[in-house]
Design a protein around this motif. Structure first.
Motif, mmCIF file in Angstrom:
data_model
loop_
_atom_site.group_PDB
_atom_site.id
_atom_site.type_symbol
_atom_site.label_atom_id
_atom_site.label_comp_id
_atom_site.label_asym_id
_atom_site.label_seq_id
_atom_site.Cartn_x
_atom_site.Cartn_y
_atom_site.Cartn_z
ATOM 1 N N THR A 49 0.839 -1.200 0.000
ATOM 2 C CA THR A 49 0.000 0.000 0.000
ATOM 3 C C THR A 49 0.873 1.249 0.000
ATOM 4 O OG1 THR A 49 -1.678 -1.164 1.287
ATOM 5 C CG2 THR A 49 -1.845 1.229 1.193
ATOM 6 N N SER A 50 0.519 2.220 -0.834
ATOM 7 C CA SER A 50 1.256 3.482 -0.892
ATOM 8 C C SER A 50 0.309 4.661 -0.713
ATOM 9 C CB SER A 50 1.987 3.632 -2.231
ATOM 10 O OG SER A 50 3.021 2.697 -2.369
ATOM 11 N N HIS A 51 0.768 5.640 0.049
ATOM 12 C CA HIS A 51 0.096 6.935 0.158
ATOM 13 C C HIS A 51 1.060 7.959 -0.442
ATOM 14 C CE1 HIS A 51 -3.018 5.393 2.957
ATOM 15 N NE2 HIS A 51 -2.037 4.622 3.386
ATOM 16 N N ARG A 89 -3.228 17.244 -21.806
ATOM 17 C CA ARG A 89 -2.482 17.730 -20.639
ATOM 18 C C ARG A 89 -1.321 16.806 -20.317
ATOM 19 N NH1 ARG A 89 -6.452 19.079 -16.455
ATOM 20 N NH2 ARG A 89 -6.496 21.003 -17.696
ATOM 21 N N ALA A 90 -0.125 17.380 -20.202
ATOM 22 C CA ALA A 90 1.064 16.658 -19.759
ATOM 23 C C ALA A 90 1.433 17.173 -18.372
ATOM 24 C CB ALA A 90 2.216 16.877 -20.725
ATOM 25 N N SER A 91 1.832 16.273 -17.478
ATOM 26 C CA SER A 91 2.126 16.670 -16.104
ATOM 27 C C SER A 91 3.321 15.911 -15.562
ATOM 28 C CB SER A 91 0.904 16.428 -15.204
ATOM 29 O OG SER A 91 0.603 15.045 -15.132
ATOM 30 N N ALA A 92 3.934 16.482 -14.524
ATOM 31 C CA ALA A 92 5.049 15.848 -13.830
ATOM 32 C C ALA A 92 5.005 16.272 -12.373
ATOM 33 C CB ALA A 92 6.374 16.230 -14.459
ATOM 34 N N GLY A 93 5.332 15.341 -11.474
ATOM 35 C CA GLY A 93 5.269 15.647 -10.054
ATOM 36 C C GLY A 93 6.396 14.999 -9.269
ATOM 37 N N LEU A 94 6.727 15.625 -8.132
ATOM 38 C CA LEU A 94 7.726 15.116 -7.204
ATOM 39 C C LEU A 94 7.162 15.187 -5.798
ATOM 40 C CD1 LEU A 94 11.022 16.810 -8.477
ATOM 41 C CD2 LEU A 94 10.422 14.393 -8.673
ATOM 42 N N GLY A 95 7.545 14.222 -4.953
ATOM 43 C CA GLY A 95 7.072 14.239 -3.579
ATOM 44 C C GLY A 95 7.586 13.051 -2.804
ATOM 45 N N PHE A 96 6.717 12.476 -1.986
ATOM 46 C CA PHE A 96 7.114 11.324 -1.186
ATOM 47 C C PHE A 96 5.980 10.309 -1.137
ATOM 48 C CE2 PHE A 96 5.042 14.216 1.770
ATOM 49 C CZ PHE A 96 4.258 13.377 2.552
ATOM 50 N N SER A 97 6.343 9.072 -0.812
ATOM 51 C CA SER A 97 5.374 7.986 -0.728
ATOM 52 C C SER A 97 5.569 7.247 0.594
ATOM 53 C CB SER A 97 5.553 7.019 -1.900
ATOM 54 O OG SER A 97 4.610 5.967 -1.837
ATOM 55 N N VAL A 98 4.478 7.033 1.315
ATOM 56 C CA VAL A 98 4.495 6.241 2.545
ATOM 57 C C VAL A 98 4.109 4.816 2.155
ATOM 58 C CG1 VAL A 98 3.566 5.982 4.874
ATOM 59 C CG2 VAL A 98 3.845 8.273 3.890
ATOM 60 N N ASN A 99 5.078 3.910 2.146
ATOM 61 C CA ASN A 99 4.898 2.557 1.620
ATOM 62 C C ASN A 99 4.821 1.545 2.753
ATOM 63 O OD1 ASN A 99 5.160 3.573 -1.014
ATOM 64 N ND2 ASN A 99 7.375 3.318 -0.989
ATOM 65 N N THR A 100 3.796 0.707 2.712
ATOM 66 C CA THR A 100 3.591 -0.304 3.752
ATOM 67 C C THR A 100 3.433 -1.686 3.147
ATOM 68 O OG1 THR A 100 2.474 1.298 5.195
ATOM 69 C CG2 THR A 100 2.112 -1.031 5.673
ATOM 70 N N ASP A 156 4.380 -6.395 9.807
ATOM 71 C CA ASP A 156 4.171 -5.256 8.909
ATOM 72 C C ASP A 156 5.286 -4.232 9.105
ATOM 73 O OD1 ASP A 156 1.834 -6.621 8.466
ATOM 74 O OD2 ASP A 156 0.530 -5.092 9.366
ATOM 75 N N HIS A 157 5.472 -3.414 8.078
ATOM 76 C CA HIS A 157 6.460 -2.344 8.198
ATOM 77 C C HIS A 157 6.116 -1.220 7.230
ATOM 78 C CE1 HIS A 157 10.258 -0.450 9.254
ATOM 79 N NE2 HIS A 157 10.507 -0.269 7.962
ATOM 80 N N THR A 158 6.404 0.022 7.654
ATOM 81 C CA THR A 158 6.164 1.209 6.831
ATOM 82 C C THR A 158 7.450 1.996 6.684
ATOM 83 O OG1 THR A 158 3.850 1.377 7.525
ATOM 84 C CG2 THR A 158 4.875 3.364 6.650
ATOM 85 N N ARG A 159 7.707 2.462 5.471
ATOM 86 C CA ARG A 159 8.852 3.329 5.225
ATOM 87 C C ARG A 159 8.439 4.480 4.324
ATOM 88 N NH1 ARG A 159 13.011 0.106 1.249
ATOM 89 N NH2 ARG A 159 13.807 2.214 0.909
ATOM 90 N N ILE A 160 9.134 5.601 4.457
ATOM 91 C CA ILE A 160 8.866 6.785 3.632
ATOM 92 C C ILE A 160 9.956 6.898 2.578
ATOM 93 C CG2 ILE A 160 8.602 9.290 3.610
ATOM 94 C CD1 ILE A 160 7.592 9.111 6.468
ATOM 95 N N SER A 161 9.547 7.043 1.329
ATOM 96 C CA SER A 161 10.489 7.059 0.212
ATOM 97 C C SER A 161 10.181 8.225 -0.717
ATOM 98 C CB SER A 161 10.388 5.749 -0.582
ATOM 99 O OG SER A 161 10.697 4.631 0.220
ATOM 100 N N PRO A 162 11.167 8.715 -1.461
ATOM 101 C CA PRO A 162 10.886 9.724 -2.493
ATOM 102 C C PRO A 162 10.025 9.124 -3.592
ATOM 103 C CG PRO A 162 13.136 8.910 -2.677
ATOM 104 C CD PRO A 162 12.594 8.347 -1.406
ATOM 105 N N ALA A 163 9.255 9.975 -4.252
ATOM 106 C CA ALA A 163 8.345 9.508 -5.300
ATOM 107 C C ALA A 163 8.298 10.529 -6.429
ATOM 108 C CB ALA A 163 6.951 9.277 -4.741
ATOM 109 N N ALA A 164 7.990 10.043 -7.621
ATOM 110 C CA ALA A 164 7.860 10.910 -8.788
ATOM 111 C C ALA A 164 6.801 10.329 -9.711
ATOM 112 C CB ALA A 164 9.185 11.039 -9.522
ATOM 113 N N GLN A 165 6.205 11.197 -10.526
ATOM 114 C CA GLN A 165 5.159 10.739 -11.438
ATOM 115 C C GLN A 165 5.118 11.612 -12.684
ATOM 116 O OE1 GLN A 165 1.073 9.244 -10.218
ATOM 117 N NE2 GLN A 165 0.504 11.261 -10.979
ATOM 118 N N ILE A 166 4.866 10.995 -13.823
ATOM 119 C CA ILE A 166 4.577 11.730 -15.047
ATOM 120 C C ILE A 166 3.236 11.238 -15.576
ATOM 121 C CG2 ILE A 166 6.971 12.188 -15.681
ATOM 122 C CD1 ILE A 166 6.830 9.830 -17.602
ATOM 123 N N GLY A 167 2.542 12.105 -16.316
ATOM 124 C CA GLY A 167 1.233 11.724 -16.826
ATOM 125 C C GLY A 167 0.880 12.468 -18.098
#
Length: 237
Positions: free
Chosen positions: A113-115, A134-145, A165-176
């Motif tokens: 699961t990712s937030h 529409r073209a888009s790009a984003g940067l942020g973080f993901s809380v992965n469990t 179970d375990h949760t970690r926070i990781s960098p995230a990016a997306q294009i669309g």
């Protein structure tokens, strides 16, 4: 918003004249639902109980993913817009582990699961007065469990243990990229294809089952990419 209400809104929008221009500026907010596929690998060669000699992870497989989310932002008088987005994405995952010292293998299945929270830029290319590409790009973080992970014997399929179970926070990016159409003056329907990177997942450091509760080296899933098809409904203010 229910699927039935979404369909009704879209139908009414197509029946009414779309008087809004595709390049109108202002604040907006919306909801989205998505489905797709995830891909990943693992560099773990020391997973599991230390006395087992180090488990080597292989054959990482994700099942289909489903998600929902929301976004809010501002569109300038130019084709550029900025927005903040949140996506909740969930799907099944499985992998195999070989323990060379003992010549045995285990199978693992669980839920990934990712937030995802991102800041995004988008640029519109007008196709008509009411439709844009529409073209888009984003940067942020993901809380992965990683959760509900169950270990079974690979040969017999017999239950062995539950992994913490375990949760970690990781960098995230997306294009669309996608098509967005003004249904009414302030209602916009979109269909997007997105590709995202959410780095990785990791199990907890204990297992409970056939050997009681024991400490383990976590199993890691690396370089997770997702490809999604997303439908969105946006309201302009």
């Amino acid at each position: 918003m229910s699927f039935r209400l979404w369909v009704c809104t879209a139908t009414i929008g197509f029946l009414l004249p779309a008087t809004a221009s595709a390049d109108d500026s202002g604040f907006f907010a919306g909801l989205a639902a998505s489905g797709g596929k995830a891909f990943g690998s693992s560099s773990t060669t020391d997973g599991g109980a230390p006395f087992a000699g180090g488990g080597v992870v292989d054959n990482v497989k994700f099942r289909g993913t489903a998600g929902f989310g929301g976004h809010a932002g501002y569109r300038f008088t130019s084709p550029l817009s900025v927005f903040v987005s949140y996506n909740h994405i969930r799907g099944g995952i499985g992998w195999d582990v070989d323990f060379p010292v003992f010549g045995i293998s285990s199978g693992f299945k669980g839920t990934a699961t990712s937030h995802e929270v991102m800041g995004n830029l988008a640029y519109d290319f007008a196709l008509s007065d009411t439709t844009v590409f529409r073209a888009s790009a984003g940067l942020g973080f993901s809380v992965n469990t990683l959760s509900s992970v169950v270990e079974t014997d690979k040969g017999s399929g017999l239950y062995l243990a539950n992994v913490a179970d375990h949760t970690r926070i990781s960098p995230a990016a997306q294009i669309g990229a996608g098509i967005h159409h003004n249904l009414t003056q302030n209602t916009i329907l979109g269909l997007n294809a997105t590709a995202s990177y959410s780095n990785g997942f990791e199990t907890g450091d204990t297992r409970s089952g056939n050997l009681g509760v024991t400490s383990i080296n976590p199993y890691r899933i690396d370089d997770v990419f997702r490809a999604n098809l997303e439908a969105s409904l946006r309201l302009r203010f």
